[in-house]
Design a protein around this motif. Structure first.
Motif, PDB file in Angstrom:
ATOM      1  N   ASN A   1      -1.926  -2.022  -3.113  1.00 33.07           N
ATOM      2  CA  ASN A   1      -1.754  -2.084  -1.665  1.00 33.07           C
ATOM      3  C   ASN A   1      -0.324  -1.744  -1.250  1.00 33.07           C
ATOM      4  O   ASN A   1      -0.103  -1.071  -0.232  1.00 33.07           O
ATOM      5  N   GLU A   2       0.667  -2.197  -2.017  1.00 30.87           N
ATOM      6  CA  GLU A   2       2.064  -1.855  -1.722  1.00 30.87           C
ATOM      7  C   GLU A   2       2.293  -0.348  -1.825  1.00 30.87           C
ATOM      8  O   GLU A   2       2.937   0.259  -0.967  1.00 30.87           O
TER       9      GLU A   2
ATOM     10  N   ASN B   1       0.645   1.439   1.129  1.00 31.57           N
ATOM     11  CA  ASN B   1       1.428   1.303   2.359  1.00 31.57           C
ATOM     12  C   ASN B   1       2.631   2.242   2.363  1.00 31.57           C
ATOM     13  O   ASN B   1       2.944   2.860   3.379  1.00 31.57           O
ATOM     14  N   LYS B   2       3.307   2.369   1.205  1.00 34.50           N
ATOM     15  CA  LYS B   2       4.442   3.292   1.115  1.00 34.50           C
ATOM     16  C   LYS B   2       3.982   4.736   1.276  1.00 34.50           C
ATOM     17  O   LYS B   2       4.643   5.541   1.922  1.00 34.50           O
TER      18      LYS B   2
ATOM     19  N   LYS C   1       1.309   5.791   2.967  1.00 32.04           N
ATOM     20  CA  LYS C   1       0.951   6.006   4.377  1.00 32.04           C
ATOM     21  C   LYS C   1       2.190   6.106   5.256  1.00 32.04           C
ATOM     22  O   LYS C   1       2.223   6.880   6.202  1.00 32.04           O
ATOM     23  N   ALA C   2       3.224   5.334   4.940  1.00 31.74           N
ATOM     24  CA  ALA C   2       4.465   5.396   5.713  1.00 31.74           C
ATOM     25  C   ALA C   2       5.145   6.751   5.545  1.00 31.74           C
ATOM     26  O   ALA C   2       5.745   7.280   6.481  1.00 31.74           O
TER      27      ALA C   2
ATOM     28  N   ASP D   1      -1.228   8.410   8.109  1.00 31.01           N
ATOM     29  CA  ASP D   1      -2.487   7.722   7.827  1.00 31.01           C
ATOM     30  C   ASP D   1      -3.627   8.738   7.792  1.00 31.01           C
ATOM     31  O   ASP D   1      -4.209   9.076   8.814  1.00 31.01           O
TER      32      ASP D   1
END
Length: 63
Positions: A34-35, A38-39, A41-42, A46
């Protein structure tokens, strides 16, 4: 003949201590994924597609 995908189902008989360790390991793996997601997608936005393992591992700075 056609190709077959074969699988094996195994039932593990684990002790309560082993069950706790399995759950902790799975939780750690999920948190790490998940981490990284998120990185990703950042950095790339998305998208509707799920990134591959190589896409998650390339060029991400953990500092």
């Amino acid at each position: 003949m056609g190709e077959y995908i074969r699988g094996v189902v195994v039932k593990l008989h684990v002790t309560p201590e082993q069950e706790v360790l399995f759950k902790k390991n799975y939780g750690c793996t999920r948190k790490t994924y998940n981490e990284l997601l998120n990185k990703y997608k950042a950095k790339y936005g998305d998208y509707n597609k799920i990134p591959t393992k190589n896409e998650l591992n390339m060029g991400i700075d953990f500092s």
